[in-house]
Scaffold this motif. Structure first.
Motif, PDB file in Angstrom:
ATOM      1  N   THR A 125     137.443  45.704  34.409  1.00 51.04           N
ATOM      2  CA  THR A 125     138.844  45.600  34.021  1.00 51.04           C
ATOM      3  C   THR A 125     138.992  44.774  32.757  1.00 51.04           C
ATOM      4  O   THR A 125     139.790  45.092  31.869  1.00 51.04           O
ATOM      5  N   THR A 126     138.223  43.697  32.668  1.00 49.25           N
ATOM      6  CA  THR A 126     138.248  42.808  31.513  1.00 49.25           C
ATOM      7  C   THR A 126     136.818  42.557  31.057  1.00 49.25           C
ATOM      8  O   THR A 126     135.952  42.251  31.877  1.00 49.25           O
ATOM      9  N   VAL A 127     136.588  42.691  29.757  1.00 53.25           N
ATOM     10  CA  VAL A 127     135.278  42.424  29.179  1.00 53.25           C
ATOM     11  C   VAL A 127     135.418  41.285  28.182  1.00 53.25           C
ATOM     12  O   VAL A 127     136.252  41.345  27.269  1.00 53.25           O
ATOM     13  N   VAL A 128     134.635  40.232  28.369  1.00 57.60           N
ATOM     14  CA  VAL A 128     134.687  39.052  27.513  1.00 57.60           C
ATOM     15  C   VAL A 128     133.361  38.942  26.778  1.00 57.60           C
ATOM     16  O   VAL A 128     132.298  38.989  27.401  1.00 57.60           O
ATOM     17  N   ASN A 129     133.463  38.789  25.455  1.00 61.91           N
ATOM     18  CA  ASN A 129     132.280  38.578  24.624  1.00 61.91           C
ATOM     19  C   ASN A 129     132.350  37.171  24.041  1.00 61.91           C
ATOM     20  O   ASN A 129     133.099  36.924  23.104  1.00 61.91           O
ATOM     21  N   PRO A 130     131.601  36.208  24.593  1.00 55.01           N
ATOM     22  CA  PRO A 130     131.692  34.824  24.116  1.00 55.01           C
ATOM     23  C   PRO A 130     131.248  34.667  22.675  1.00 55.01           C
ATOM     24  O   PRO A 130     131.730  33.781  21.965  1.00 55.01           O
ATOM     25  N   VAL A 131     130.342  35.534  22.237  1.00 52.52           N
ATOM     26  CA  VAL A 131     129.877  35.443  20.856  1.00 52.52           C
ATOM     27  C   VAL A 131     131.002  35.816  19.903  1.00 52.52           C
ATOM     28  O   VAL A 131     131.251  35.128  18.906  1.00 52.52           O
ATOM     29  N   SER A 132     131.712  36.897  20.208  1.00 54.92           N
ATOM     30  CA  SER A 132     132.829  37.310  19.359  1.00 54.92           C
ATOM     31  C   SER A 132     133.938  36.265  19.385  1.00 54.92           C
ATOM     32  O   SER A 132     134.538  35.959  18.350  1.00 54.92           O
ATOM     33  N   PHE A 133     134.217  35.713  20.567  1.00 52.90           N
ATOM     34  CA  PHE A 133     135.276  34.715  20.668  1.00 52.90           C
ATOM     35  C   PHE A 133     134.915  33.458  19.887  1.00 52.90           C
ATOM     36  O   PHE A 133     135.762  32.865  19.215  1.00 52.90           O
ATOM     37  N   ALA A 134     133.650  33.061  19.953  1.00 50.10           N
ATOM     38  CA  ALA A 134     133.217  31.896  19.174  1.00 50.10           C
ATOM     39  C   ALA A 134     133.352  32.178  17.687  1.00 50.10           C
ATOM     40  O   ALA A 134     133.748  31.292  16.903  1.00 50.10           O
ATOM     41  N   GLY A 135     133.060  33.420  17.274  1.00 43.51           N
ATOM     42  CA  GLY A 135     133.235  33.774  15.867  1.00 43.51           C
ATOM     43  C   GLY A 135     134.681  33.686  15.437  1.00 43.51           C
ATOM     44  O   GLY A 135     134.989  33.239  14.316  1.00 43.51           O
ATOM     45  N   LEU A 136     135.608  34.107  16.297  1.00 40.22           N
ATOM     46  CA  LEU A 136     137.031  34.005  15.982  1.00 40.22           C
ATOM     47  C   LEU A 136     137.449  32.546  15.815  1.00 40.22           C
ATOM     48  O   LEU A 136     138.211  32.201  14.905  1.00 40.22           O
ATOM     49  N   LEU A 137     136.948  31.676  16.700  1.00 44.06           N
ATOM     50  CA  LEU A 137     137.289  30.260  16.587  1.00 44.06           C
ATOM     51  C   LEU A 137     136.747  29.661  15.293  1.00 44.06           C
ATOM     52  O   LEU A 137     137.439  28.893  14.605  1.00 44.06           O
ATOM     53  N   LEU A 138     135.513  30.004  14.971  1.00 44.86           N
ATOM     54  CA  LEU A 138     134.916  29.464  13.746  1.00 44.86           C
ATOM     55  C   LEU A 138     135.641  29.971  12.510  1.00 44.86           C
ATOM     56  O   LEU A 138     135.886  29.210  11.556  1.00 44.86           O
ATOM     57  N   ALA A 139     135.990  31.253  12.509  1.00 45.14           N
ATOM     58  CA  ALA A 139     136.708  31.798  11.363  1.00 45.14           C
ATOM     59  C   ALA A 139     138.091  31.167  11.235  1.00 45.14           C
ATOM     60  O   ALA A 139     138.553  30.846  10.130  1.00 45.14           O
ATOM     61  N   GLY A 140     138.767  30.957  12.369  1.00 50.04           N
ATOM     62  CA  GLY A 140     140.082  30.335  12.330  1.00 50.04           C
ATOM     63  C   GLY A 140     140.034  28.900  11.859  1.00 50.04           C
ATOM     64  O   GLY A 140     140.961  28.419  11.196  1.00 50.04           O
ATOM     65  N   SER A 141     138.944  28.199  12.155  1.00 51.89           N
ATOM     66  CA  SER A 141     138.838  26.800  11.740  1.00 51.89           C
ATOM     67  C   SER A 141     138.713  26.662  10.231  1.00 51.89           C
ATOM     68  O   SER A 141     138.960  25.584   9.681  1.00 51.89           O
ATOM     69  N   CYS A 142     138.345  27.744   9.533  1.00 48.89           N
ATOM     70  CA  CYS A 142     138.231  27.672   8.076  1.00 48.89           C
ATOM     71  C   CYS A 142     139.597  27.635   7.408  1.00 48.89           C
ATOM     72  O   CYS A 142     139.759  27.032   6.345  1.00 48.89           O
ATOM     73  N   THR A 143     140.580  28.279   8.015  1.00 49.89           N
ATOM     74  CA  THR A 143     141.920  28.317   7.425  1.00 49.89           C
ATOM     75  C   THR A 143     142.840  27.257   8.009  1.00 49.89           C
ATOM     76  O   THR A 143     143.864  26.934   7.425  1.00 49.89           O
ATOM     77  N   GLY A 144     142.506  26.739   9.158  1.00 49.51           N
ATOM     78  CA  GLY A 144     143.319  25.699   9.785  1.00 49.51           C
ATOM     79  C   GLY A 144     142.481  24.909  10.759  1.00 49.51           C
ATOM     80  O   GLY A 144     142.000  25.475  11.757  1.00 49.51           O
ATOM     81  N   PRO A 145     142.237  23.637  10.531  1.00 51.45           N
ATOM     82  CA  PRO A 145     141.332  22.871  11.388  1.00 51.45           C
ATOM     83  C   PRO A 145     141.846  22.675  12.812  1.00 51.45           C
ATOM     84  O   PRO A 145     141.079  22.301  13.696  1.00 51.45           O
ATOM     85  N   HIS A 146     143.153  22.932  13.039  1.00 49.91           N
ATOM     86  CA  HIS A 146     143.719  22.693  14.368  1.00 49.91           C
ATOM     87  C   HIS A 146     143.821  23.967  15.198  1.00 49.91           C
ATOM     88  O   HIS A 146     144.192  23.903  16.376  1.00 49.91           O
ATOM     89  N   LEU A 147     143.529  25.122  14.600  1.00 49.89           N
ATOM     90  CA  LEU A 147     143.693  26.377  15.323  1.00 49.89           C
ATOM     91  C   LEU A 147     142.731  26.488  16.504  1.00 49.89           C
ATOM     92  O   LEU A 147     143.119  26.895  17.598  1.00 49.89           O
ATOM     93  N   SER A 148     141.469  26.118  16.277  1.00 50.93           N
ATOM     94  CA  SER A 148     140.496  26.240  17.363  1.00 50.93           C
ATOM     95  C   SER A 148     140.835  25.303  18.510  1.00 50.93           C
ATOM     96  O   SER A 148     140.680  25.662  19.684  1.00 50.93           O
ATOM     97  N   GLY A 149     141.310  24.107  18.196  1.00 48.43           N
ATOM     98  CA  GLY A 149     141.704  23.171  19.251  1.00 48.43           C
ATOM     99  C   GLY A 149     142.876  23.686  20.065  1.00 48.43           C
ATOM    100  O   GLY A 149     142.909  23.545  21.292  1.00 48.43           O
ATOM    101  N   TYR A 150     143.840  24.325  19.386  1.00 49.56           N
ATOM    102  CA  TYR A 150     145.002  24.859  20.099  1.00 49.56           C
ATOM    103  C   TYR A 150     144.595  26.039  20.977  1.00 49.56           C
ATOM    104  O   TYR A 150     145.054  26.169  22.124  1.00 49.56           O
ATOM    105  N   LEU A 151     143.704  26.896  20.452  1.00 49.02           N
ATOM    106  CA  LEU A 151     143.239  28.018  21.252  1.00 49.02           C
ATOM    107  C   LEU A 151     142.451  27.548  22.469  1.00 49.02           C
ATOM    108  O   LEU A 151     142.532  28.134  23.546  1.00 49.02           O
ATOM    109  N   THR A 152     141.685  26.485  22.301  1.00 51.43           N
ATOM    110  CA  THR A 152     140.957  25.921  23.432  1.00 51.43           C
ATOM    111  C   THR A 152     141.921  25.374  24.472  1.00 51.43           C
ATOM    112  O   THR A 152     141.708  25.531  25.686  1.00 51.43           O
ATOM    113  N   ASP A 153     142.999  24.731  24.020  1.00 53.73           N
ATOM    114  CA  ASP A 153     144.025  24.253  24.948  1.00 53.73           C
ATOM    115  C   ASP A 153     144.644  25.406  25.717  1.00 53.73           C
ATOM    116  O   ASP A 153     144.902  25.306  26.931  1.00 53.73           O
TER     117      ASP A 153
END
Length: 335
Positions: free
Chosen positions: A243-271
């Protein structure tokens, strides 16, 4: 500093049951043969109250009675050496034989009967539970998060092949089963047909997909969430019934990419993803008093998206202007 107990390497015994029982029987026979041999050599130190003669049959009788009981007194040791042998050799043999028989009865009869009875009792109460297949790093984090979100640990069933993983899961209060989750009978044993949902994190994509396929075959309606680490395996996982497929590698890539444009984005997504954050994502059905209202008007949180059947609509979509019965709302709420 606390002193940790010494670590012990363990592995499953490769001996079949009949071999294990056979060597125990041979051990008992070997001890009896030792006692018979010494008693025969020391037969002059024994006295038979019946006829005064000690034959080889008398030795067999006396030894077997001495090893299994305390004896009847019809044949007794009278010499010092015979008494010392009975006191310091036959008595320990008697204790060892009794413990050996008790251990065999416990391992092959009592323990198995007890385990089957306990399993039957637990199975009768399994309903609306969550099955977690695999209790590695990801599985342990998943269980911790479920418990933090209010799930009773007694409603979580963990399946894993490694004893050390199950020991940690049992400490959390989970029901555990050491087995291979790819087998039909194992999933039937944990009553997958009456489970609320299933989480698959076996550590290998092929194993996780096979578990998902087996689970979907046995329970066509159960929600199955599976983790895969290779993007190419996301489609096979969905085809297997996830029903749901989670790819931790892709999600980690999204967090890393988001941290380049905003240092607080990854922290908010983690929250948002964690129960321990200041805010969190929540999914719930629409309430009766919310039907007909726009998604922006809900008061429980900040509405982000609605799911209507197989389609989804964001908060700015025209369909979000009027909620309908049966809609699912994804919102951000204060933790």
């Amino acid at each position: 500093m606390a002193v940790l107990p010494p670590a012990t390497l363990k592995r499953k015994s490769s001996l079949p049951i009949w071999v294990s029982i056979s060597w125990r029987v041979l051990a008992v026979l070997g001890l009896l043969a030792l006692a018979v041999g010494v008693h025969w050599l020391e037969r002059d130190g024994l006295r038979d109250s019946a006829d005064g003669q000690v034959s080889f049959l008398d030795i067999l009788y006396f030894t077997s009675i001495s090893v299994t009981t305390t004896g009847y007194g019809d044949i007794v040791p009278v010499s010092t050496s015979a008494r010392m042998f009975d006191a310091f050799v036959v008595t320990p043999i008697r204790v060892f034989v009794v413990l050996l028989f008790l251990g065999t009865a416990y391992n092959f009869v009592l323990k198995r009967t007890w385990d089957k009875w306990r399993m039957a009792v637990i199975q009768r109460t399994l309903s609306g539970h969550i099955i977690v297949a695999g209790y590695g790093t990801t599985g342990a984090e998943t269980v911790d998060e479920l418990i933090a979100r209010g799930t009773d640990s007694g409603r979580i069933v963990v399946i894993d092949t490694r004893e050390e993983n199950l020991s940690r899961a049992k400490e959390c209060g989970c029901i555990v089963l050491q087995a291979d989750a790819t087998r039909d009978q194992i999933l039937k044993d944990v009553r997958i047909e009456s489970a609320e949902s299933m989480i698959v994190c076996a550590g290998r994509d092929d194993t996780s997909i096979l578990i998902t396929l087996t689970a979907r075959h046995l329970a066509s309606a159960i929600p199955i969430s599976v983790i895969v680490r290779n993007e190419d395996n996301e489609l096979p996982a969905r085809a297997a019934g996830a029903t749901t497929v989670v790819n931790p590698v892709s999600f980690a890539g999204l967090l890393l990419a988001g941290s380049c444009t905003g240092p607080h984005l990854s922290g908010y997504l983690t929250d948002l993803a964690s129960y321990h954050g200041e805010v969190e994502l929540s999914e719930r059905p629409v309430l009766p008093d919310e039907v007909g209202k726009p998604l922006a008007a809900i008061r429980t949180g900040l509405g982000l998206r609605i799911y209507r059947g197989d389609a989804h609509f964001d908060h700015k979509a025209p369909e979000a202007a009027a909620l309908k019965a049966g809609d699912l709302i994804v919102e951000i709420v204060t933790a």
